[in-house]
Design a protein around this motif. Structure first.
Motif, PDB file in Angstrom:
ATOM      1  N   LEU A   1       0.831  -1.209   0.000  1.00 48.05           N
ATOM      2  CA  LEU A   1       0.000   0.000   0.000  1.00 48.05           C
ATOM      3  C   LEU A   1       0.863   1.254   0.000  1.00 48.05           C
ATOM      4  O   LEU A   1       0.590   2.214  -0.746  1.00 48.05           O
ATOM      5  CB  LEU A   1      -0.932  -0.005   1.209  1.00 48.05           C
ATOM      6  N   GLU A   2       1.908   1.262   0.803  1.00 45.20           N
ATOM      7  CA  GLU A   2       2.804   2.425   0.842  1.00 45.20           C
ATOM      8  C   GLU A   2       3.473   2.655  -0.504  1.00 45.20           C
ATOM      9  O   GLU A   2       3.653   3.810  -0.930  1.00 45.20           O
ATOM     10  CB  GLU A   2       3.856   2.226   1.932  1.00 45.20           C
ATOM     11  N   ALA A   3       3.830   1.568  -1.199  1.00 49.78           N
ATOM     12  CA  ALA A   3       4.469   1.697  -2.506  1.00 49.78           C
ATOM     13  C   ALA A   3       3.554   2.369  -3.526  1.00 49.78           C
ATOM     14  O   ALA A   3       4.031   2.963  -4.501  1.00 49.78           O
ATOM     15  CB  ALA A   3       4.905   0.323  -3.023  1.00 49.78           C
ATOM     16  N   LYS A   4       2.251   2.268  -3.300  1.00 50.77           N
ATOM     17  CA  LYS A   4       1.271   2.891  -4.200  1.00 50.77           C
ATOM     18  C   LYS A   4       0.766   4.228  -3.670  1.00 50.77           C
ATOM     19  O   LYS A   4      -0.202   4.783  -4.196  1.00 50.77           O
ATOM     20  CB  LYS A   4       0.092   1.945  -4.429  1.00 50.77           C
ATOM     21  N   GLY A   5       1.401   4.732  -2.619  1.00 50.79           N
ATOM     22  CA  GLY A   5       1.079   6.060  -2.137  1.00 50.79           C
ATOM     23  C   GLY A   5       0.079   6.156  -1.017  1.00 50.79           C
ATOM     24  O   GLY A   5      -0.316   7.257  -0.625  1.00 50.79           O
ATOM     25  N   TYR A   6      -0.328   5.016  -0.451  1.00 49.44           N
ATOM     26  CA  TYR A   6      -1.268   5.041   0.665  1.00 49.44           C
ATOM     27  C   TYR A   6      -0.512   5.139   1.988  1.00 49.44           C
ATOM     28  O   TYR A   6       0.399   4.339   2.235  1.00 49.44           O
ATOM     29  CB  TYR A   6      -2.134   3.777   0.677  1.00 49.44           C
ATOM     30  N   PRO A   7      -0.866   6.078   2.857  1.00 53.86           N
ATOM     31  CA  PRO A   7      -0.207   6.158   4.168  1.00 53.86           C
ATOM     32  C   PRO A   7      -0.682   5.031   5.076  1.00 53.86           C
ATOM     33  O   PRO A   7      -1.865   4.665   5.061  1.00 53.86           O
ATOM     34  CB  PRO A   7      -0.656   7.521   4.706  1.00 53.86           C
ATOM     35  N   VAL A   8       0.236   4.485   5.849  1.00 55.29           N
ATOM     36  CA  VAL A   8      -0.071   3.332   6.694  1.00 55.29           C
ATOM     37  C   VAL A   8       0.513   3.546   8.086  1.00 55.29           C
ATOM     38  O   VAL A   8       1.626   4.043   8.232  1.00 55.29           O
ATOM     39  CB  VAL A   8       0.503   2.031   6.082  1.00 55.29           C
ATOM     40  N   THR A   9      -0.241   3.148   9.100  1.00 53.62           N
ATOM     41  CA  THR A   9       0.258   3.015  10.469  1.00 53.62           C
ATOM     42  C   THR A   9       0.180   1.537  10.848  1.00 53.62           C
ATOM     43  O   THR A   9      -0.839   0.896  10.604  1.00 53.62           O
ATOM     44  CB  THR A   9      -0.585   3.834  11.465  1.00 53.62           C
ATOM     45  N   ARG A  10       1.252   1.017  11.411  1.00 53.21           N
ATOM     46  CA  ARG A  10       1.295  -0.399  11.786  1.00 53.21           C
ATOM     47  C   ARG A  10       0.995  -0.585  13.272  1.00 53.21           C
ATOM     48  O   ARG A  10       1.529   0.144  14.108  1.00 53.21           O
ATOM     49  CB  ARG A  10       2.673  -0.992  11.477  1.00 53.21           C
ATOM     50  N   LYS A  11       0.180  -1.590  13.587  1.00 57.52           N
ATOM     51  CA  LYS A  11      -0.099  -2.012  14.959  1.00 57.52           C
ATOM     52  C   LYS A  11       0.083  -3.533  14.983  1.00 57.52           C
ATOM     53  O   LYS A  11      -0.868  -4.279  14.824  1.00 57.52           O
ATOM     54  CB  LYS A  11      -1.524  -1.641  15.384  1.00 57.52           C
ATOM     55  N   LEU A  12       1.319  -3.982  15.147  1.00 55.48           N
ATOM     56  CA  LEU A  12       1.639  -5.393  14.966  1.00 55.48           C
ATOM     57  C   LEU A  12       1.800  -6.119  16.292  1.00 55.48           C
ATOM     58  O   LEU A  12       1.991  -5.514  17.338  1.00 55.48           O
ATOM     59  CB  LEU A  12       2.918  -5.526  14.133  1.00 55.48           C
ATOM     60  N   ASN A  13       1.701  -7.457  16.206  1.00 56.24           N
ATOM     61  CA  ASN A  13       1.939  -8.331  17.362  1.00 56.24           C
ATOM     62  C   ASN A  13       0.962  -8.052  18.495  1.00 56.24           C
ATOM     63  O   ASN A  13       1.331  -8.012  19.665  1.00 56.24           O
ATOM     64  CB  ASN A  13       3.381  -8.171  17.850  1.00 56.24           C
ATOM     65  N   LEU A  14      -0.312  -7.904  18.152  1.00 53.06           N
ATOM     66  CA  LEU A  14      -1.301  -7.454  19.135  1.00 53.06           C
ATOM     67  C   LEU A  14      -1.957  -8.560  19.946  1.00 53.06           C
ATOM     68  O   LEU A  14      -2.468  -8.293  21.016  1.00 53.06           O
ATOM     69  CB  LEU A  14      -2.395  -6.631  18.442  1.00 53.06           C
ATOM     70  N   GLY A  15      -2.035  -9.790  19.456  1.00 52.35           N
ATOM     71  CA  GLY A  15      -2.632 -10.835  20.276  1.00 52.35           C
ATOM     72  C   GLY A  15      -3.812 -11.518  19.622  1.00 52.35           C
ATOM     73  O   GLY A  15      -3.821 -11.772  18.425  1.00 52.35           O
ATOM     74  N   SER A  16      -4.835 -11.807  20.411  1.00 54.42           N
ATOM     75  CA  SER A  16      -5.907 -12.708  19.996  1.00 54.42           C
ATOM     76  C   SER A  16      -7.076 -11.977  19.343  1.00 54.42           C
ATOM     77  O   SER A  16      -7.252 -10.768  19.489  1.00 54.42           O
ATOM     78  CB  SER A  16      -6.424 -13.480  21.209  1.00 54.42           C
ATOM     79  N   ARG A  17      -7.913 -12.749  18.655  1.00 53.72           N
ATOM     80  CA  ARG A  17      -9.119 -12.186  18.041  1.00 53.72           C
ATOM     81  C   ARG A  17     -10.050 -11.582  19.086  1.00 53.72           C
ATOM     82  O   ARG A  17     -10.693 -10.571  18.826  1.00 53.72           O
ATOM     83  CB  ARG A  17      -9.864 -13.269  17.259  1.00 53.72           C
ATOM     84  N   GLU A  18     -10.155 -12.260  20.218  1.00 54.12           N
ATOM     85  CA  GLU A  18     -11.065 -11.774  21.252  1.00 54.12           C
ATOM     86  C   GLU A  18     -10.756 -10.337  21.654  1.00 54.12           C
ATOM     87  O   GLU A  18     -11.655  -9.578  22.028  1.00 54.12           O
ATOM     88  CB  GLU A  18     -10.992 -12.686  22.486  1.00 54.12           C
ATOM     89  N   LEU A  19      -9.494  -9.952  21.553  1.00 44.26           N
ATOM     90  CA  LEU A  19      -9.088  -8.614  21.935  1.00 44.26           C
ATOM     91  C   LEU A  19      -8.931  -7.683  20.736  1.00 44.26           C
ATOM     92  O   LEU A  19      -9.074  -6.475  20.871  1.00 44.26           O
ATOM     93  CB  LEU A  19      -7.779  -8.688  22.731  1.00 44.26           C
ATOM     94  N   ILE A  20      -8.656  -8.238  19.571  1.00 43.94           N
ATOM     95  CA  ILE A  20      -8.472  -7.411  18.381  1.00 43.94           C
ATOM     96  C   ILE A  20      -9.799  -7.048  17.724  1.00 43.94           C
ATOM     97  O   ILE A  20      -9.990  -5.923  17.248  1.00 43.94           O
ATOM     98  CB  ILE A  20      -7.543  -8.126  17.373  1.00 43.94           C
ATOM     99  N   TYR A  21     -10.739  -7.973  17.688  1.00 50.41           N
ATOM    100  CA  TYR A  21     -11.975  -7.743  16.943  1.00 50.41           C
ATOM    101  C   TYR A  21     -12.748  -6.494  17.376  1.00 50.41           C
ATOM    102  O   TYR A  21     -13.251  -5.766  16.517  1.00 50.41           O
ATOM    103  CB  TYR A  21     -12.868  -8.983  17.008  1.00 50.41           C
ATOM    104  N   PRO A  22     -12.886  -6.211  18.673  1.00 47.37           N
ATOM    105  CA  PRO A  22     -13.598  -4.979  19.025  1.00 47.37           C
ATOM    106  C   PRO A  22     -12.966  -3.730  18.416  1.00 47.37           C
ATOM    107  O   PRO A  22     -13.673  -2.817  17.979  1.00 47.37           O
ATOM    108  CB  PRO A  22     -13.519  -4.957  20.557  1.00 47.37           C
ATOM    109  N   SER A  23     -11.624  -3.690  18.357  1.00 49.82           N
ATOM    110  CA  SER A  23     -10.942  -2.532  17.776  1.00 49.82           C
ATOM    111  C   SER A  23     -11.066  -2.512  16.259  1.00 49.82           C
ATOM    112  O   SER A  23     -11.087  -1.442  15.648  1.00 49.82           O
ATOM    113  CB  SER A  23      -9.465  -2.541  18.188  1.00 49.82           C
TER     114      SER A  23
END
Length: 307
Positions: free
Chosen positions: A63-85
């Motif tokens: 995405l960045e190579a095509k000009g889209y700005p990106v923020t990374r939020k990596l290594n976050l954990g499980s679906r139970e905690l990621i899905y609400p966000s």
């Protein structure tokens, strides 16, 4: 394994997920994405295991190579905690795995074919304002391996072929014993009457037990180097005990609508190039060779002509 990798200490992961503004990117996730390129960064997330982080980097860099700005939020954990966000829009893009998303994310029974699971998962996500783009050929799923010499001498190529043996010992994590995608599947789906279970928590000791002959078969991830090692044979799941686990980008619908068709085209072009064998090699470079996931992703995109 795919169904066990999401287990982490809840307090630690919750701090990582719900304290996202401390991880970089500020409050940009709360702002609506501008049409097309530019505007607020697209927040790309990953689960807390290697291939998820590599995939997130691949999509983010494409995405960045095509000009889209990106923020990374990596290594976050499980679906139970990621899905609400993800549903709230605080996280906006995550490479998912279809079968596990259906079972773990929604508590539903997968239909166990890639297109059917894609349709099923899309309907499950729809009320939450999350959409799916194209799924990739690449899968990260439970795969069952035996020693190659045993497979050759006994004519074993499928899980059903384990019936040919006098005794089958499957070694896995403690949760495997009651999982229909693991030992319980051998008895309830494949109706093996010669099978017993042995608890071996970690993959490394499991492989050692397999090599020594103490156990007959072990589960590994399909993107694990062991699954492609010629000293082992990955058994065909001929009765579809394990659902398909094709990689699929899950994207907040508001972001997807705002960014338009070109955004989807960039992401789908990446997905089309991802393969299980390719992901196995990328995982090896990170886990065994110690290369940073970002560097491995950059090399892959360059080789595929996508960046």
């Amino acid at each position: 394994m795919r169904w066990s990798r999401n287990l982490r200490a809840a307090a630690v992961v919750a701090a990582a997920v719900f304290g996202l503004t401390a991880c970089g990117g500020g409050d940009s996730a709360d702002k609506p994405a501008a049409p097309g390129k530019g505007g607020a960064p697209i927040v790309v997330a990953s689960f807390n295991f290697t291939d998820s982080q590599i995939l997130a980097e691949i999509y983010a860099q494409a995405l960045e190579a095509k000009g889209y700005p990106v923020t990374r939020k990596l290594n976050l954990g499980s679906r139970e905690l990621i899905y609400p966000s993800l549903k709230s829009g605080e996280l906006q893009f995550i490479p998912e795995y279809q079968g596990s998303a259906i079972t773990t994310g929604f508590g539903a029974e997968p239909v166990k074919d890639a297109k059917g699971e894609h349709d099923q998962l899309a309907k499950l996500f729809e009320p939450s304002g999350v959409s799916l783009l194209d799924y990739a050929p690449a899968e990260d799923k439970n795969t069952y391996i035996v020693k190659a010499d045993l497979a050759k001498s006994k004519g074993i190529a499928t899980i059903s072929d384990l019936k040919k043996l006098d005794k089958v010992v499957l070694a896995g994590g403690p949760e495997c014993e009651k999982r229909l995608t693991c030992f319980k599947g051998l008895t309830d789906v494949y109706h093996l009457t010669n099978a017993s279970f042995q608890t071996v928590q970690e993959v490394g000791p499991r492989v050692q037990q397999l090599n020594s002959g103490a156990v007959t078969v072990i589960p590994v991830d399909s993107v694990s180097p062991s699954a492609g090692d010629p000293q082992y044979v990955a058994l065909k799941d001929d009765l579809s005990m394990v659902p398909t686990e094709n990689v699929v980008p899950a994207v907040n619908k508001k972001v997807l609508d705002a960014r338009g068709a070109d955004f989807a085209t960039v992401v789908n072009a990446v997905s089309a190039k991802l393969s299980t064998d390719g992901m196995r090699e990328l995982n090896k470079r990170v886990d065994s060779d110690g290369e940073p996931a970002a560097d491995v992703a950059k090399d892959w995109l360059s080789q595929q002509g996508l960046a």
